[in-house]
Design a protein around this motif. Structure first.
Motif, PDB file in Angstrom:
ATOM      1  N   ARG A 139       0.844  -1.200   0.000  1.00 48.30           N
ATOM      2  CA  ARG A 139       0.000   0.000   0.000  1.00 48.30           C
ATOM      3  C   ARG A 139       0.877   1.248   0.000  1.00 48.30           C
ATOM      4  NH1 ARG A 139      -5.386   1.090  -1.022  1.00 48.30           N
ATOM      5  NH2 ARG A 139      -5.705   3.205  -0.332  1.00 48.30           N
ATOM      6  N   SER A 140       1.976   1.207   0.757  1.00 48.47           N
ATOM      7  CA  SER A 140       2.912   2.328   0.798  1.00 48.47           C
ATOM      8  C   SER A 140       3.547   2.558  -0.571  1.00 48.47           C
ATOM      9  CB  SER A 140       3.991   2.051   1.849  1.00 48.47           C
ATOM     10  OG  SER A 140       4.941   3.067   1.862  1.00 48.47           O
ATOM     11  N   GLY A 155      -0.167  15.486 -12.777  1.00 48.32           N
ATOM     12  CA  GLY A 155      -1.335  16.007 -12.088  1.00 48.32           C
ATOM     13  C   GLY A 155      -2.159  14.837 -11.575  1.00 48.32           C
ATOM     14  N   PRO A 156      -3.169  15.122 -10.766  1.00 45.94           N
ATOM     15  CA  PRO A 156      -3.936  14.029 -10.153  1.00 45.94           C
ATOM     16  C   PRO A 156      -4.911  13.366 -11.139  1.00 45.94           C
ATOM     17  CG  PRO A 156      -4.783  16.156  -9.424  1.00 45.94           C
ATOM     18  CD  PRO A 156      -3.582  16.439 -10.266  1.00 45.94           C
ATOM     19  N   PRO A 157      -4.788  12.054 -11.345  1.00 41.07           N
ATOM     20  CA  PRO A 157      -5.754  11.349 -12.191  1.00 41.07           C
ATOM     21  C   PRO A 157      -6.982  10.948 -11.366  1.00 41.07           C
ATOM     22  CG  PRO A 157      -4.128   9.814 -11.419  1.00 41.07           C
ATOM     23  CD  PRO A 157      -3.734  11.174 -10.879  1.00 41.07           C
ATOM     24  N   GLU A 158      -8.009  10.497 -12.032  1.00 41.24           N
ATOM     25  CA  GLU A 158      -9.142   9.902 -11.334  1.00 41.24           C
ATOM     26  C   GLU A 158      -8.656   8.586 -10.742  1.00 41.24           C
ATOM     27  OE1 GLU A 158     -13.181   7.555 -12.551  1.00 41.24           O
ATOM     28  OE2 GLU A 158     -12.614   9.265 -13.771  1.00 41.24           O
ATOM     29  N   VAL A 159      -8.914   8.354  -9.458  1.00 41.32           N
ATOM     30  CA  VAL A 159      -8.437   7.146  -8.788  1.00 41.32           C
ATOM     31  C   VAL A 159      -9.629   6.324  -8.306  1.00 41.32           C
ATOM     32  CG1 VAL A 159      -7.045   6.220  -6.892  1.00 41.32           C
ATOM     33  CG2 VAL A 159      -6.328   8.318  -8.038  1.00 41.32           C
ATOM     34  N   THR A 160      -9.601   5.033  -8.621  1.00 44.01           N
ATOM     35  CA  THR A 160     -10.607   4.094  -8.140  1.00 44.01           C
ATOM     36  C   THR A 160      -9.883   2.945  -7.441  1.00 44.01           C
ATOM     37  OG1 THR A 160     -10.612   2.882 -10.228  1.00 44.01           O
ATOM     38  CG2 THR A 160     -12.254   4.630  -9.979  1.00 44.01           C
ATOM     39  N   GLN A 161     -10.624   2.163  -6.685  1.00 40.71           N
ATOM     40  CA  GLN A 161     -10.030   1.006  -6.024  1.00 40.71           C
ATOM     41  C   GLN A 161     -10.958  -0.187  -6.134  1.00 40.71           C
ATOM     42  OE1 GLN A 161      -8.253   1.609  -2.213  1.00 40.71           O
ATOM     43  NE2 GLN A 161      -8.155  -0.562  -1.760  1.00 40.71           N
ATOM     44  N   ALA A 215      -2.163  11.220 -17.778  1.00 38.71           N
ATOM     45  CA  ALA A 215      -2.523  10.017 -17.021  1.00 38.71           C
ATOM     46  C   ALA A 215      -3.984  10.221 -16.672  1.00 38.71           C
ATOM     47  CB  ALA A 215      -1.673   9.890 -15.770  1.00 38.71           C
ATOM     48  N   VAL A 216      -4.870   9.466 -17.310  1.00 38.58           N
ATOM     49  CA  VAL A 216      -6.298   9.751 -17.190  1.00 38.58           C
ATOM     50  C   VAL A 216      -6.983   9.017 -16.050  1.00 38.58           C
ATOM     51  CG1 VAL A 216      -6.612  10.490 -19.561  1.00 38.58           C
ATOM     52  CG2 VAL A 216      -6.847   8.076 -18.999  1.00 38.58           C
ATOM     53  N   SER A 217      -6.476   7.848 -15.678  1.00 42.10           N
ATOM     54  CA  SER A 217      -7.084   7.144 -14.557  1.00 42.10           C
ATOM     55  C   SER A 217      -6.078   6.209 -13.900  1.00 42.10           C
ATOM     56  CB  SER A 217      -8.317   6.350 -14.999  1.00 42.10           C
ATOM     57  OG  SER A 217      -7.955   5.312 -15.869  1.00 42.10           O
ATOM     58  N   ALA A 218      -6.308   5.986 -12.627  1.00 39.67           N
ATOM     59  CA  ALA A 218      -5.466   5.062 -11.859  1.00 39.67           C
ATOM     60  C   ALA A 218      -6.392   4.163 -11.055  1.00 39.67           C
ATOM     61  CB  ALA A 218      -4.534   5.829 -10.931  1.00 39.67           C
ATOM     62  N   VAL A 235      -2.366  -7.812  -1.296  1.00 44.70           N
ATOM     63  CA  VAL A 235      -1.278  -7.130  -1.999  1.00 44.70           C
ATOM     64  C   VAL A 235      -1.908  -6.008  -2.815  1.00 44.70           C
ATOM     65  CG1 VAL A 235       0.504  -7.336  -3.771  1.00 44.70           C
ATOM     66  CG2 VAL A 235       0.130  -9.202  -2.162  1.00 44.70           C
ATOM     67  N   TYR A 236      -1.332  -4.811  -2.723  1.00 51.26           N
ATOM     68  CA  TYR A 236      -1.863  -3.674  -3.470  1.00 51.26           C
ATOM     69  C   TYR A 236      -0.973  -3.379  -4.670  1.00 51.26           C
ATOM     70  CZ  TYR A 236      -4.976  -3.084   0.427  1.00 51.26           C
ATOM     71  OH  TYR A 236      -5.929  -3.308   1.380  1.00 51.26           O
ATOM     72  N   ARG A 237      -1.626  -3.172  -5.811  1.00 55.48           N
ATOM     73  CA  ARG A 237      -0.941  -2.840  -7.066  1.00 55.48           C
ATOM     74  C   ARG A 237      -1.623  -1.629  -7.670  1.00 55.48           C
ATOM     75  NH1 ARG A 237       2.326  -6.264 -10.218  1.00 55.48           N
ATOM     76  NH2 ARG A 237       2.002  -4.384 -11.303  1.00 55.48           N
ATOM     77  N   LEU A 238      -0.884  -0.880  -8.471  1.00 57.68           N
ATOM     78  CA  LEU A 238      -1.429   0.296  -9.135  1.00 57.68           C
ATOM     79  C   LEU A 238      -1.394   0.092 -10.636  1.00 57.68           C
ATOM     80  CD1 LEU A 238      -2.507   3.200  -8.753  1.00 57.68           C
ATOM     81  CD2 LEU A 238      -0.130   3.981  -8.912  1.00 57.68           C
ATOM     82  N   SER A 239      -2.518   0.368 -11.280  1.00 57.68           N
ATOM     83  CA  SER A 239      -2.638   0.282 -12.731  1.00 57.68           C
ATOM     84  C   SER A 239      -3.072   1.652 -13.239  1.00 57.68           C
ATOM     85  CB  SER A 239      -3.676  -0.782 -13.093  1.00 57.68           C
ATOM     86  OG  SER A 239      -3.867  -0.837 -14.474  1.00 57.68           O
TER      87      SER A 239
END
Length: 161
Positions: free
Chosen positions: A8-9, A23-29, A107-110, A126-130
């Protein structure tokens, strides 16, 4: 620090780097369970700090670059390498997938993926970022391989990322 906290870190560090560069993208989880082998692969990629990348590359006419993968047409995708700048990773992934050069525009979304081991309930998440990026083609030359094409159908993008 346990696996969940460490991964997560790393995701938070990558999001910070992403925001600094684009800049900040739209973030979902989302959270989901996978088989043990896929969980292990996610765990290893998390330890390496890899980020999953997809890129929507458009030509001068707005068509989207696609490559064939596992019997279907997909946008270029791959993983970052350790200490690689995100924009450089996107350019490399597109070049490797389609042999074309691009300029990364956004970067449009994360999406933060919480990945659980379906075979072991005691295993930590386990956390991953896409991240989905957009880019423009640098040189509008036609792709040289049969496994790469341009798709002018605008609806194709939402289905591919």
């Amino acid at each position: 620090m346990d696996v969940a906290s460490r991964s997560r870190s790393r995701v938070e560090e990558r999001l910070t780097r992403l925001e600094e560069e684009f800049g900040p993208p739209e973030v979902t989880q989302t959270t989901f369970e996978v088989e043990a082998e896929r969980y292990q692969r996610s765990l290893e990629r998390s330890r390496d700090g890899q980020l999953d990348v997809r890129c929507v590359v458009r030509d001068d006419d707005g068509a989207v670059l696609l490559r064939e993968g596992n019997g279907e047409w997909i946008v270029p995708r791959g993983q970052t390498q350790p200490d690689e700048r995100l924009s450089e990773a996107v350019k490399r992934i597109v070049r490797e997938a389609a042999d074309v050069d691009c300029t990364v525009t956004d970067a449009v979304s994360a999406n933060i993926h919480g990945i659980r081991n379906e075979d072991d309930e005691s295993a930590s998440t386990v956390y991953r970022l896409s991240v989905v990026f957009t880019a423009e083609i640098v040189d509008s030359a036609e792709p040289s391989e049969e496994s790469v094409r341009w798709d002018a159908e605008a609806d194709a993008v939402s289905e591919l990322v």
